[in-house]
Every structure is written in structure tokens, then in C-alpha cells.
Design a protein around this motif. Structure first.
Motif, PDB file in Angstrom:
ATOM      1  N   GLU A  39      17.466 -60.763   0.355  1.00  0.00           N
ATOM      2  CA  GLU A  39      16.890 -59.414   0.305  1.00  0.00           C
ATOM      3  C   GLU A  39      16.514 -58.902   1.694  1.00  0.00           C
ATOM      4  OE1 GLU A  39      15.999 -61.478  -3.592  1.00  0.00           O
ATOM      5  OE2 GLU A  39      15.854 -61.991  -1.459  1.00  0.00           O
ATOM      6  N   PHE A  40      16.308 -59.810   2.643  1.00  0.00           N
ATOM      7  CA  PHE A  40      15.901 -59.392   3.982  1.00  0.00           C
ATOM      8  C   PHE A  40      17.118 -59.012   4.827  1.00  0.00           C
ATOM      9  CE2 PHE A  40      12.294 -61.851   2.503  1.00  0.00           C
ATOM     10  CZ  PHE A  40      11.255 -60.993   2.812  1.00  0.00           C
ATOM     11  N   TYR A  46      14.924 -67.093  16.109  1.00  0.00           N
ATOM     12  CA  TYR A  46      16.057 -66.171  16.125  1.00  0.00           C
ATOM     13  C   TYR A  46      17.374 -66.886  15.861  1.00  0.00           C
ATOM     14  CZ  TYR A  46      13.522 -61.921  17.008  1.00  0.00           C
ATOM     15  OH  TYR A  46      12.706 -60.822  16.844  1.00  0.00           O
ATOM     16  N   GLU A  47      17.454 -68.137  16.265  1.00  0.00           N
ATOM     17  CA  GLU A  47      18.642 -68.913  15.902  1.00  0.00           C
ATOM     18  C   GLU A  47      18.707 -69.095  14.381  1.00  0.00           C
ATOM     19  OE1 GLU A  47      19.181 -71.630  19.964  1.00  0.00           O
ATOM     20  OE2 GLU A  47      18.096 -72.454  18.242  1.00  0.00           O
ATOM     21  N   LYS A  48      17.563 -69.382  13.779  1.00  0.00           N
ATOM     22  CA  LYS A  48      17.511 -69.543  12.321  1.00  0.00           C
ATOM     23  C   LYS A  48      17.797 -68.212  11.626  1.00  0.00           C
ATOM     24  CE  LYS A  48      16.461 -72.041   8.633  1.00  0.00           C
ATOM     25  NZ  LYS A  48      17.236 -73.245   8.234  1.00  0.00           N
ATOM     26  N   ALA A  49      17.262 -67.120  12.176  1.00  0.00           N
ATOM     27  CA  ALA A  49      17.513 -65.797  11.601  1.00  0.00           C
ATOM     28  C   ALA A  49      18.990 -65.452  11.648  1.00  0.00           C
ATOM     29  CB  ALA A  49      16.694 -64.749  12.351  1.00  0.00           C
ATOM     30  N   ALA A  50      19.653 -65.805  12.753  1.00  0.00           N
ATOM     31  CA  ALA A  50      21.092 -65.564  12.867  1.00  0.00           C
ATOM     32  C   ALA A  50      21.852 -66.354  11.802  1.00  0.00           C
ATOM     33  CB  ALA A  50      21.582 -65.926  14.258  1.00  0.00           C
ATOM     34  N   GLU A  51      21.426 -67.595  11.563  1.00  0.00           N
ATOM     35  CA  GLU A  51      22.058 -68.415  10.525  1.00  0.00           C
ATOM     36  C   GLU A  51      21.890 -67.767   9.149  1.00  0.00           C
ATOM     37  OE1 GLU A  51      20.336 -72.293  10.676  1.00  0.00           O
ATOM     38  OE2 GLU A  51      20.982 -72.663  12.750  1.00  0.00           O
ATOM     39  N   ASN A  52      20.782 -67.025   8.972  1.00  0.00           N
ATOM     40  CA  ASN A  52      20.513 -66.350   7.712  1.00  0.00           C
ATOM     41  C   ASN A  52      21.174 -64.978   7.624  1.00  0.00           C
ATOM     42  OD1 ASN A  52      18.005 -67.491   5.757  1.00  0.00           O
ATOM     43  ND2 ASN A  52      18.206 -68.475   7.750  1.00  0.00           N
ATOM     44  N   GLY A  53      21.950 -64.618   8.653  1.00  0.00           N
ATOM     45  CA  GLY A  53      22.696 -63.371   8.618  1.00  0.00           C
ATOM     46  C   GLY A  53      21.870 -62.129   8.869  1.00  0.00           C
ATOM     47  N   LEU A  54      20.685 -62.277   9.486  1.00  0.00           N
ATOM     48  CA  LEU A  54      19.810 -61.133   9.728  1.00  0.00           C
ATOM     49  C   LEU A  54      20.207 -60.371  10.985  1.00  0.00           C
ATOM     50  CD1 LEU A  54      16.363 -62.842   9.006  1.00  0.00           C
ATOM     51  CD2 LEU A  54      17.672 -61.364   7.481  1.00  0.00           C
TER      52      LEU A  54
END
Length: 316
Positions: free
Chosen positions: A162-163, A184-192
Motif C-alpha cells: 500500500e505504501f 533507503y536500501e530496504k525501501a528500494a527493495e520494497n519498490g518505494l
């Protein structure tokens, strides 16, 4: 058949009612301060007054926030009201793409550490008040929070489709930008979509450092880029969007006046820019007013502003 007015004509008419009939995006909106004062007054009888002259420090902005927001909405019910007020404001303003979200620390304080409840509150307000608006739900990080605390908060957010994006805000000098690289590396992995506030109070070079360190897609503010041609070139060549909030910049003393706002030079040098509200309740800065102020000040032409509006509605 009556001819339909264009957005450029709406700007030239000087009528906010006309401008508000056109779709627009608000990609830089802090919902706690981003809502409709009329909606809040109607629900509570509580009046929130915007500032009317430039402030000379963030301390004074914090004082305003303490006076008008403070503990008045410091409850799950109060938080929900502010979310609803933001959708009401956006709907009245003709916003069709709205990017807002909760600070990660707010999950425990207002939503019982239940990420499903947090998501549902935003989605329900969207569906109930303004179903025509595309909600782009954001994860918010404050630079003022310890890194280990943010890490603990964020574990609840990862993996929820949803994010749409993640944003970092607060004092640009609170912590080195490199502190946030793992998030931010984790966020990139989450497609954000990767965003951060930078270049509002800091330097042009800070923008480049942040973009490179966090692999940013978009920058909130970024107006300091105007002071360094190489940074303007960097933003243009790397297709980094700047989500700019003109009235906020003027009223916080980052820009002398609307006529000379850096958005014009950035736009004319090929940087992707958007026009946004930031904090409607404090700056009286809904998106339609921002477009009209930029036009009436002579900062940008009606054609420039229509181009910015249309591009802002598109995914990068």
C-alpha cells in the motif's frame, strides 16, 4: 456549445474557483498541517490561523505549531480528524493525486502499533471523503529520531504494498545523511519511490550528496540547487524531480519573494519541478493558491505553470 476554459485562462482570470476545477497533484504535503481549517472548525469549533508575514527561524514555526496544533490533536481521534481534513482540503482544491503519510513513530502513538489499522484509516478517509483522489501513501522518517529507534519502527512497514514512497524530513543537519542509507536500501527493495527533504536549509552540494547516498528519485524542496550550475545539470541529467513549496519557502525566509523564486530558473534549465502545498494550515498554501501566486508575481508564465501541472500528474 460553450467553449471550455483552459488552465492558462483560469490563471489569467485570477479566480481560485476556476483554477480549482483543474486536476493537479500535491506531492509534498505534511498532513498534520495539510488540512482544511474549515473542516476542522466545522468538526470542533477550533480555529487555526495561518501566519501572515515571514518567520525568521524554524523555532518560530515550531512555536506556531505548538500553539495551534500541539496537544489539540494528540490522540487517535485527533489524528484521524487531521487525515480527514487533508482529504477535504485536497478535494476542495481540485487535487487528484495526493501523496501523504504517517511518521513511523505515529504507528505506536496513534494506531496501536497496528500497521493494518494505519493503512485502513488513510484508505477509509480517502474513500469516504474524496474517492476520486489517487492516494500515494508515504512512510515518513524524522532526522531527529535515533537510527535504532527508526529501524525498530520501520519493521512494521516493510512488505506492505500500500505504501508508495518514503520521505526523510526535519533539520537537515540533525544527522549525517549516510546514517539513513540502510533504510533507503530496504525501501528500494520494497519498490518505494525514494524521497528526502534536502536543499531547503542546506547547500546545493548537500543535494548531490543526498541523491547519491540514498539513490533518491525525488527531492522535497531542493531550491538551493539554483546557486550551483553543476547541481542544476546533475538534477536535469539524472531526472531528479524537485517537489517545491513556494509560499513555504518565502514565509520561512528561504526566498526573498515569490517573483524571484528559484523554481523559475530551475524549470527553465530543464529540471523537473512540481508545485505543492507543504503545510496548508500554517502557510495558507493550497496548490491552486501556489499556482496563482507564481503567476501573478510574474515568476512563471501561465503556459509554464500548465506544463508543470500536467507533468506533476504523471508518474515519473
Amino acid at each position: 456549445m460553450e467553449r471550455v476554459m483552459t488552465f492558462t485562462e483560469a490563471l489569467k482570470s485570477g479566480s481560485l474557483d476556476n483554477i480549482r476545477t483543474f486536476p493537479k497533484a500535491d506531492l509534498h504535503n505534511h498532513f498534520v498541517l495539510g488540512g482544511s481549517r474549515e473542516y476542522i472548525f466545522g468538526k470542533t469549533g477550533y480555529e487555526i490561523k495561518p501566519i501572515t508575514k515571514p518567520l525568521d527561524s524554524m523555532r518560530k514555526m515550531d512555536a506556531w505549531s505548538g500553539k495551534y496544533i500541539g496537544d489539540h490533536f494528540n490522540s487517535p481521534e485527533g489524528r484521524r480528524l487531521l487525515i480527514e481534513a487533508t482529504f477535504a482540503q485536497a478535494k476542495a482544491d481540485g487535487v487528484t493525486v495526493l501523496e501523504i503519510g504517517e511518521d513511523v513513530w505515529g504507528l505506536g502513538m496513534f494506531f496501536h502499533n497496528d500497521i493494518g489499522e494505519l493503512i485502513a484509516v488513510f484508505q477509509e478517509a480517502n474513500e469516504t471523503i474524496a474517492p476520486e483522489i489517487e492516494l500515494r501513501l508515504q512512510i515518513g522518517l524524522s532526522r531527529h529520531c535515533p537510527v535504532d529507534y527508526l529501524e525498530d519502527c520501520l519493521k512494521h512497514f516493510w512488505g506492505h504494498r500500500e505504501f508508495y514512497s518514503i520521505d526523510l524530513y526535519g533539520d537537515e543537519l540533525a544527522q549525517p545523511i549516510e546514517s539513513f542509507i540502510p533504510f533507503y536500501e530496504k525501501a528500494a527493495e520494497n519498490g518505494l519511490v525514494l524521497k528526502a527533504h534536502v536543499g531547503e536549509w542546506g547547500t546545493a552540494r548537500d543535494i548531490v550528496i543526498a541523491v547519491k547516498a540514498l539513490h533518491l528519485d525525488e527531492v522535497q524542496h531542493g531550491i538551493a540547487a539554483v546557486w550551483d550550475e553543476s547541481v542544476i545539470d546533475f538534477l536535469r541529467e539524472n531526472k531528479i524531480r524537485l517537489n517545491i513549496t513556494p509560499s513555504s519557502n518565502v514565509l520561512l525566509g528561504r526566498v526573498t519573494d515569490m517573483e524571484h523564486h528559484p523554481i523559475a530558473q530551475l524549470y527553465r534549465n530543464g529540471v523537473d519541478v512540481t508545485v505543492n502545498s507543504d503545510d496548508v494550515l500554517i502557510f495558507d498554501s493550497d496548490v491552486s493558491k501556489e499556482y496563482l501566486r507564481l503567476y501573478q508575481s510574474g515568476c512563471l508564465t501561465s503556459e509554464d505553470l500548465d506544463d508543470i501541472r500536467v507533468k506533476g500528474l504523471k508518474h515519473q
